[in-house]
Design a protein around this motif. Sequence first.
Motif, PDB file in Angstrom:
ATOM      1  N   LYS A  46       0.844  -1.183   0.000  1.00  0.00           N
ATOM      2  CA  LYS A  46       0.000   0.000   0.000  1.00  0.00           C
ATOM      3  C   LYS A  46       0.886   1.241   0.000  1.00  0.00           C
ATOM      4  O   LYS A  46       1.931   1.263   0.653  1.00  0.00           O
ATOM      5  CB  LYS A  46      -0.915   0.012   1.229  1.00  0.00           C
ATOM      6  CG  LYS A  46      -2.077  -0.966   1.155  1.00  0.00           C
ATOM      7  CD  LYS A  46      -3.029  -0.745   2.308  1.00  0.00           C
ATOM      8  CE  LYS A  46      -4.245  -1.678   2.209  1.00  0.00           C
ATOM      9  NZ  LYS A  46      -5.212  -1.444   3.296  1.00  0.00           N
ATOM     10  N   THR A  71       5.239   0.390   7.173  1.00  0.00           N
ATOM     11  CA  THR A  71       4.634  -0.520   6.194  1.00  0.00           C
ATOM     12  C   THR A  71       3.885   0.208   5.086  1.00  0.00           C
ATOM     13  O   THR A  71       3.278  -0.428   4.229  1.00  0.00           O
ATOM     14  CB  THR A  71       3.659  -1.467   6.906  1.00  0.00           C
ATOM     15  OG1 THR A  71       2.669  -0.696   7.593  1.00  0.00           O
ATOM     16  CG2 THR A  71       4.393  -2.353   7.895  1.00  0.00           C
ATOM     17  N   PRO A 180      -0.667  -1.136   6.227  1.00  0.00           N
ATOM     18  CA  PRO A 180      -0.703  -2.585   6.473  1.00  0.00           C
ATOM     19  C   PRO A 180      -0.090  -2.894   7.831  1.00  0.00           C
ATOM     20  O   PRO A 180       0.774  -2.161   8.321  1.00  0.00           O
ATOM     21  CB  PRO A 180       0.151  -3.171   5.340  1.00  0.00           C
ATOM     22  CG  PRO A 180       0.201  -2.102   4.303  1.00  0.00           C
ATOM     23  CD  PRO A 180       0.127  -0.800   5.039  1.00  0.00           C
TER      24      PRO A 180
END
Length: 460
Positions: A46, A71, A180
């Motif tokens: 993402k 992330t 994430p």
Amino acid sequence: MRKPIRTTTLFLSMSLCGRILLGLSAVTAATFALAPAALAAPKASKSIAVRIEGPNADDIREDILAIMPETLGVVDPDAFSKSLKGAGQTKPVGDALVSKAQRKKAIDRIRKAGKAAKAEGVIYGVSRTNKKKKEVHLVYVDENAGDLAVDSAVPLSGSRDDRKRALEELLGPTLAQIAPPPAPPPAEEDEVKGDREGEGEDGDGGGEERDADEGGKGGEREPHEAGSALFSIELGVEFVGRWFDYSDPRTQNLPPYSVFGQPALSVSGELYPLASTDIAVLKGLGVTAGYARALGLNSAVGSGDPISTTYERINLGLRERLSLGEASVLGISAGLRFLTFEIDAPADLARTVPNVSYTLFRAGLDGRFPVGPIALALGAEYILPLSSGPVYERFTGASVQGIGALAGVMVPVATGIEARLLVEYARFFSSFQPEQGDAYIAGGAIDQYLGLRLAGAYVY
């Protein structure tokens, strides 16, 4: 007849310049060869786009990236800029982002650009001064057409730590929601790896991906900006002039020379091969080159027949580019210039015309300073002749030095394109030590060059 030493000096000068440029090329190749993982790293699952306009935009964007979850990836700014232009937003959004009554089109274009860039969403900000209060207004635009998850201003007063805390408070909840989850620790990874399909045996691909993505956040540059451009090229028409005169002439074979307004074509460019990296000093180091030649230039003595004349200028060098403040740029340069002015006169007249063929070492400073929508250019350089040409070989004990100056205005025309009006001046001053019986006797000479250049340039 020219002295043999001039050919040797020219060869050594060109060899030195070539070695410098070859060294820069080797550094570039070594940098990319030693960092294959960072250049070929896969993106996170993402990602979002981050774009800030206005004063201190780079610092604000850097502060936002600093609070980004590990992330969550960040879309390449060049790619998002292209998506934004493709969506129809070719100009800065400006205050339209703040006015809820005016910003619908801009928000729709930002949303469209985010989808085209395959981003989960877009953090878009405009830095401005509102009632003598400096702030950055931020919005978070995703594929949902409802109310914006973030639509507020962060004050820019106080310390940078205060600003980071305010950004964390405003953006943190939204970023945490879309990021994430982090990869599980190694022990937990071993317990569940048997249930996973398509993963490697060590199960640490996510960590490598995250590390690569973190390394990829460095080296971002703003396209079409003079302070971070990868390259620029300029093409123009120059109106050139030359004035050569002797000081304290004692013999009758030393006529002055002058010409002005002769058109010439010029082309020049700059290349910064490491501009997209975070390597100190090297990211601002570039190669510069330029060429100019007069068209149809003729000279004459009194009412005599026109004589074909050559005016040619070649520049090669290196330039270190440094950012000053928000948008000003300082350049430190050094290199070689080959300047030829030769009148193709018959033998009897050739002994009196001021033909030169300079090989010059030059070092100087230049600056670009925004003033409203335009930018001013200023520069100065010291010029050391390594060889000078026939006119100086006539005199005993000739010593030549030079200085140069540049001034101009750059006007933006479209994205990455600007019109330029530049005035460039060079002055060579020499002294002689004549001896009794010399055929040419004078105290020295002044050789001046002026160029008025109208040009268009593309900056990427």
